[in-house]
Motif scaffolding. Structure first.
Motif, short mmCIF file in Angstrom:
data_model
loop_
_atom_site.label_atom_id
_atom_site.label_comp_id
_atom_site.label_asym_id
_atom_site.label_seq_id
_atom_site.Cartn_x
_atom_site.Cartn_y
_atom_site.Cartn_z
N LEU A 233 -0.68 20.68 -9.55
CA LEU A 233 -0.19 21.49 -10.66
C LEU A 233 1.33 21.42 -10.77
N LYS A 234 2.02 21.43 -9.64
CA LYS A 234 3.48 21.36 -9.64
C LYS A 234 3.96 20.03 -10.20
N LYS A 235 3.33 18.94 -9.76
CA LYS A 235 3.76 17.61 -10.21
C LYS A 235 3.45 17.41 -11.69
N ILE A 236 2.31 17.90 -12.12
CA ILE A 236 1.95 17.78 -13.53
C ILE A 236 2.90 18.59 -14.40
N SER A 237 3.24 19.80 -13.96
CA SER A 237 4.16 20.63 -14.73
C SER A 237 5.53 19.97 -14.83
N ASP A 238 5.95 19.32 -13.76
CA ASP A 238 7.23 18.61 -13.76
C ASP A 238 7.23 17.50 -14.80
N ALA A 239 6.16 16.71 -14.81
CA ALA A 239 6.05 15.61 -15.78
C ALA A 239 5.98 16.14 -17.21
N LEU A 240 5.23 17.22 -17.41
CA LEU A 240 5.12 17.82 -18.74
C LEU A 240 6.49 18.27 -19.25
N SER A 241 7.27 18.87 -18.36
CA SER A 241 8.60 19.33 -18.75
C SER A 241 9.51 18.16 -19.14
N TYR A 242 9.42 17.07 -18.37
CA TYR A 242 10.23 15.90 -18.71
C TYR A 242 9.82 15.31 -20.05
N ILE A 243 8.53 15.35 -20.35
CA ILE A 243 8.08 14.89 -21.67
C ILE A 243 8.66 15.80 -22.75
N GLY A 244 8.60 17.12 -22.51
CA GLY A 244 9.16 18.06 -23.46
C GLY A 244 10.64 17.85 -23.68
N ASN A 245 11.38 17.60 -22.61
CA ASN A 245 12.82 17.38 -22.72
C ASN A 245 13.14 16.09 -23.47
N THR A 246 12.29 15.09 -23.29
CA THR A 246 12.48 13.83 -24.03
C THR A 246 12.30 14.06 -25.52
N TYR A 247 11.28 14.84 -25.88
CA TYR A 247 11.09 15.17 -27.30
C TYR A 247 12.27 15.98 -27.83
N LYS B 199 0.83 -1.20 0.00
CA LYS B 199 0.00 0.00 0.00
C LYS B 199 0.87 1.26 0.00
N ALA B 200 1.56 1.45 -1.09
CA ALA B 200 2.38 2.66 -1.22
C ALA B 200 1.48 3.86 -1.43
N THR B 201 1.88 5.01 -0.90
CA THR B 201 1.08 6.23 -1.08
C THR B 201 1.22 6.73 -2.51
N ASP B 202 0.29 7.59 -2.90
CA ASP B 202 0.38 8.19 -4.24
C ASP B 202 1.64 9.03 -4.37
N GLU B 203 2.07 9.64 -3.28
CA GLU B 203 3.31 10.42 -3.29
C GLU B 203 4.48 9.52 -3.65
N THR B 204 4.55 8.36 -3.01
CA THR B 204 5.63 7.41 -3.28
C THR B 204 5.55 6.90 -4.71
N LYS B 205 4.35 6.56 -5.17
CA LYS B 205 4.18 6.03 -6.52
C LYS B 205 4.64 7.04 -7.57
N THR C 106 2.44 9.02 -14.67
CA THR C 106 2.55 9.87 -13.49
C THR C 106 1.49 10.95 -13.49
N MET C 107 1.32 11.63 -14.63
CA MET C 107 0.32 12.69 -14.72
C MET C 107 -1.08 12.15 -14.46
N GLN C 108 -1.37 10.98 -15.02
CA GLN C 108 -2.68 10.38 -14.82
C GLN C 108 -2.93 10.07 -13.35
N LEU C 109 -1.91 9.51 -12.69
CA LEU C 109 -2.02 9.19 -11.27
C LEU C 109 -2.25 10.44 -10.44
N VAL C 110 -1.51 11.49 -10.74
CA VAL C 110 -1.64 12.74 -9.99
C VAL C 110 -3.04 13.34 -10.18
N LYS C 111 -3.52 13.34 -11.41
CA LYS C 111 -4.84 13.91 -11.69
C LYS C 111 -5.95 13.16 -10.95
N GLU C 112 -5.81 11.84 -10.85
CA GLU C 112 -6.86 11.02 -10.24
C GLU C 112 -6.72 10.91 -8.72
#
Length: 270
Positions: free
Chosen positions: A128-142, A79-85, A112-118
């Motif tokens: 918003l902070k966690k989603i922006s972080d994930a979005l930036s990592y997606i951008g950097n991957t592209y 039972k890991a927390t959403d923060e840990t996941k 990650t974004m889906q988990l945070v949103k739900e």
């Protein structure tokens, strides 16, 4: 012992003592006798996360992969927390990207974004902070993949997501990433405008490395616009900052750009 080890590795990670973290993990014989349950899983996962990150920083990818595989199994078995996941998923995504598994990395960032949103445990601001972080990592991957338009798109979404909630340094990073992408597309004016914003914000928040990096983009954009004399003056501010903070590799790169600017002006001696 587990609690103490987790605390030690966290402190070591903050000062960059990655070799010491892996040495502690490699000699931690108590791990053989530990019984993982829902009570201690969070502490154990944090310990493994610090260790995996240390292996990644040391580019010991085979060792990192073993720890990351174990990490992923634990967050779904217990039972890991959403923060840990979310922390683990982001680490796994970064590992995939660093080892060239870009599709898998993008999938983890999106998960990650889906988990945070739900999730119901995060505040609106933290979401918003966690989603922006994930979005930036997606951008950097592209960006790594050479898809600069998508790199711009996702970093712009990162700014939109966290414009009023994020630490200013993240906004500087997102703007710098966008400017760098415009530069790769030879969109000189757009690169200049965004890099100027990043440079100003970096200066206001004393983020020296991003002040220098943003000025480097400004100089290259000025050169692209035919303003190589200005570019030389601008790149000097980057070189001085890199030297002051002992970023030797960045000094070399900036000097190479300065040489390119001088050549375009026929300054062969310079």
């Amino acid at each position: 012992i587990l609690i103490l080890s987790e605390a030690i590795t966290t402190e070591m990670g903050q000062i960059g003592a990655y070799a010491e973290i892996t040495a502690l993990f490699d000699t931690a014989v108590f791990l053989n006798d530990i019984n993982i349950d829902n009570e201690n899983i969070h502490c154990y996962v944090d310990f493994l996360e610090s260790t995996a990150n240390a292996y990644v920083k040391l580019q010991e990818y085979d060792s990192a992969k073993k720890v990351i595989t174990e990490l992923q199994s634990y967050i779904f078995l217990y039972k890991a927390t959403d923060e840990t996941k979310t922390k683990v998923l982001m680490l796994v995504g970064q590992f995939h990207v660093m080892t060239g598994e870009y599709k898998e990395g993008l999938a983890k960032f999106r998960l990650t974004m889906q988990l945070v949103k739900e999730s119901s445990v995060f505040s609106d601001v933290k979401k918003l902070k966690k989603i922006s972080d994930a979005l930036s990592y997606i951008g950097n991957t592209y960006y790594i993949l050479g898809d600069y338009k998508n790199a711009i798109k996702y970093n712009e979404r990162a700014i939109e997501s966290a414009s009023n909630t994020s630490d200013p340094i993240y906004m500087v990073v997102y703007k710098h990433n966008i400017a760098s992408s415009h530069l790769e597309l030879s969109e000189w004016q757009e690169a200049l405008n965004m890099a100027t914003l990043a440079s100003q914000q970096a200066k206001e928040t004393n983020r020296n490395i991003y002040f220098a990096k943003s000025n480097e983009v400004i100089a290259r954009a000025q050169h692209g616009l035919g303003k190589s004399v200005q570019a030389i003056k601008t790149i000097h501010t980057s070189i001085d900052t890199y030297k002051k903070h002992n970023y030797t590799q960045k000094v070399v790169e900036a000097l190479a750009y300065e040489a390119e600017f001088h050549i375009s002006l026929g300054h062969w001696g310079d």
